[in-house]
Design an enzyme around this catalytic site. Sequence first.
Site, PDB file in Angstrom:
ATOM      1  N   ARG A 170       0.750  32.879  36.196  1.00 54.76           N
ATOM      2  CA  ARG A 170       0.070  33.871  36.671  1.00 54.76           C
ATOM      3  C   ARG A 170       0.344  34.960  37.525  1.00 54.76           C
ATOM      4  O   ARG A 170       0.231  36.197  37.822  1.00 54.76           O
ATOM      5  CB  ARG A 170      -1.808  32.873  36.834  1.00 54.76           C
ATOM      6  CG  ARG A 170      -2.166  32.614  36.749  1.00 54.76           C
ATOM      7  CD  ARG A 170      -3.617  32.347  36.479  1.00 54.76           C
ATOM      8  NE  ARG A 170      -4.583  32.854  36.926  1.00 54.76           N
ATOM      9  CZ  ARG A 170      -5.072  33.705  35.842  1.00 54.76           C
ATOM     10  NH1 ARG A 170      -4.819  32.821  34.604  1.00 54.76           N
ATOM     11  NH2 ARG A 170      -6.041  34.808  36.210  1.00 54.76           N
ATOM     12  N   THR A 201      -4.757  41.705  35.897  1.00 56.33           N
ATOM     13  CA  THR A 201      -5.009  41.732  34.257  1.00 56.33           C
ATOM     14  C   THR A 201      -4.930  43.534  34.195  1.00 56.33           C
ATOM     15  O   THR A 201      -4.585  43.828  33.621  1.00 56.33           O
ATOM     16  CB  THR A 201      -6.162  40.732  33.374  1.00 56.33           C
ATOM     17  OG1 THR A 201      -7.180  41.265  35.002  1.00 56.33           O
ATOM     18  CG2 THR A 201      -6.259  39.275  33.886  1.00 56.33           C
ATOM     19  N   ARG A 246       2.711  42.479  33.522  1.00 55.91           N
ATOM     20  CA  ARG A 246       1.544  43.588  33.605  1.00 55.91           C
ATOM     21  C   ARG A 246       2.523  45.117  34.087  1.00 55.91           C
ATOM     22  O   ARG A 246       2.001  46.652  33.668  1.00 55.91           O
ATOM     23  CB  ARG A 246       0.583  43.515  33.908  1.00 55.91           C
ATOM     24  CG  ARG A 246       0.378  42.497  33.513  1.00 55.91           C
ATOM     25  CD  ARG A 246      -1.814  41.906  33.018  1.00 55.91           C
ATOM     26  NE  ARG A 246      -2.068  40.890  32.054  1.00 55.91           N
ATOM     27  CZ  ARG A 246      -2.553  39.596  32.559  1.00 55.91           C
ATOM     28  NH1 ARG A 246      -2.295  39.390  33.634  1.00 55.91           N
ATOM     29  NH2 ARG A 246      -3.066  39.020  31.774  1.00 55.91           N
ATOM     30  N   ASN A 269      -2.457  44.334  27.807  1.00 55.52           N
ATOM     31  CA  ASN A 269      -1.840  43.756  28.890  1.00 55.52           C
ATOM     32  C   ASN A 269      -0.556  42.944  28.534  1.00 55.52           C
ATOM     33  O   ASN A 269      -1.297  41.798  29.185  1.00 55.52           O
ATOM     34  CB  ASN A 269      -2.980  43.679  29.526  1.00 55.52           C
ATOM     35  CG  ASN A 269      -3.698  42.756  29.236  1.00 55.52           C
ATOM     36  OD1 ASN A 269      -3.645  41.348  28.131  1.00 55.52           O
ATOM     37  ND2 ASN A 269      -5.164  42.015  29.867  1.00 55.52           N
ATOM     38  N   HIS A 290      -0.809  36.579  27.603  1.00 57.40           N
ATOM     39  CA  HIS A 290      -1.763  35.626  28.726  1.00 57.40           C
ATOM     40  C   HIS A 290      -1.493  35.132  29.013  1.00 57.40           C
ATOM     41  O   HIS A 290      -0.164  33.579  28.718  1.00 57.40           O
ATOM     42  CB  HIS A 290      -2.860  35.651  27.601  1.00 57.40           C
ATOM     43  CG  HIS A 290      -3.996  34.962  27.692  1.00 57.40           C
ATOM     44  ND1 HIS A 290      -5.246  35.436  27.667  1.00 57.40           N
ATOM     45  CD2 HIS A 290      -3.837  32.985  27.730  1.00 57.40           C
ATOM     46  CE1 HIS A 290      -5.625  33.783  28.277  1.00 57.40           C
ATOM     47  NE2 HIS A 290      -4.701  32.926  27.797  1.00 57.40           N
TER      48      HIS A 290
HETATM   49  C1  LIG Z   1      -5.988  41.202  29.482  1.00 53.99           C
HETATM   50  O1  LIG Z   1      -5.226  39.774  29.478  1.00 53.99           O
HETATM   51  C2  LIG Z   1      -6.454  38.840  30.114  1.00 53.99           C
HETATM   52  C3  LIG Z   1      -5.414  37.782  29.651  1.00 53.99           C
HETATM   53  O2  LIG Z   1      -5.390  37.528  28.273  1.00 53.99           O
HETATM   54  C4  LIG Z   1      -7.773  39.037  29.485  1.00 53.99           C
HETATM   55  O3  LIG Z   1      -8.345  37.610  29.578  1.00 53.99           O
HETATM   56  C5  LIG Z   1      -8.314  39.856  29.952  1.00 53.99           C
HETATM   57  O4  LIG Z   1      -9.723  40.304  29.436  1.00 53.99           O
HETATM   58  C6  LIG Z   1      -7.670  41.195  29.288  1.00 53.99           C
HETATM   59  N1  LIG Z   1      -8.148  42.430  30.013  1.00 53.99           N
HETATM   60  C7  LIG Z   1      -8.593  43.651  29.008  1.00 53.99           C
HETATM   61  C8  LIG Z   1      -9.787  44.638  29.343  1.00 53.99           C
HETATM   62  O5  LIG Z   1      -9.129  43.079  27.764  1.00 53.99           O
END
Ligand SMILES: *[C@@H]1O[C@H](CO)[C@@H](O)[C@H](O)[C@H]1NC(C)=O
Length: 185
Positions: free
Chosen positions: A94, A100, A114, A124, A127
């Site tokens: 993380r 994020t 990121r 992004n 995960h």
């Molecule tokens: C960015 O990635 C994280 C991890 O996968 C996710 O939980 C988050 O919702 C994402 N951000 C957007 C705005 O989708």
Amino acid sequence: MAARGSRPLALTLALLKPDAVAHPLVLEAVHQIILRNQFLIVRAKQLRCELGQSRHFYQEHAGRFFYQRLVEFMASGPMWAYILAHEDAVPLWRSLMGPTKVFRARNSVPDSIRGTYGLTDTRNTTHGSADSPASASREIAFFFPEFSEQLWYQREEPRLRRGPVYYDTEQRVHCVLRDEETELP
Ligand SMILES: *[C@@H]1O[C@H](CO)[C@@H](O)[C@H](O)[C@H]1NC(C)=O
């Protein structure tokens, strides 16, 4: 590789998302960050999420304004999924990813994954499992249903921790040197 201590290895799920996989240099750079930070790659595979799986995986976000965009993006192209092992697997991964929200990552942790490679809040790059013991197990089981965490802790974890371990560039995973090999002069 540095000698590992007596603490058990923990596991986390890492996804390299479609924006990263679409760019071979980004994919390789993130992969190298994983290796440089002394993670052991326990399993690795390329996969593609269907929309239904993607919805299911992110169900905790259902109803949020970005949910539809997020699930469509995750189903938009191939990804790499890894099971990573390290004494501090969840918090370390993380912190390497950074915040994020990509604009925030760029400002506050510019050399995070990121901050460096993230394109937008949705695209992004990576995960990682959340900081709760249940979350990594649940997410690993989601993407690697054939993987038994219990058997891994019984059979593989003690050997990976003691080593010696090598990195198999072809399979993109770490393996324990077999006993026969380590006993050679
Ligand atoms: C960015 O990635 C994280 C991890 O996968 C996710 O939980 C988050 O919702 C994402 N951000 C957007 C705005 O989708």
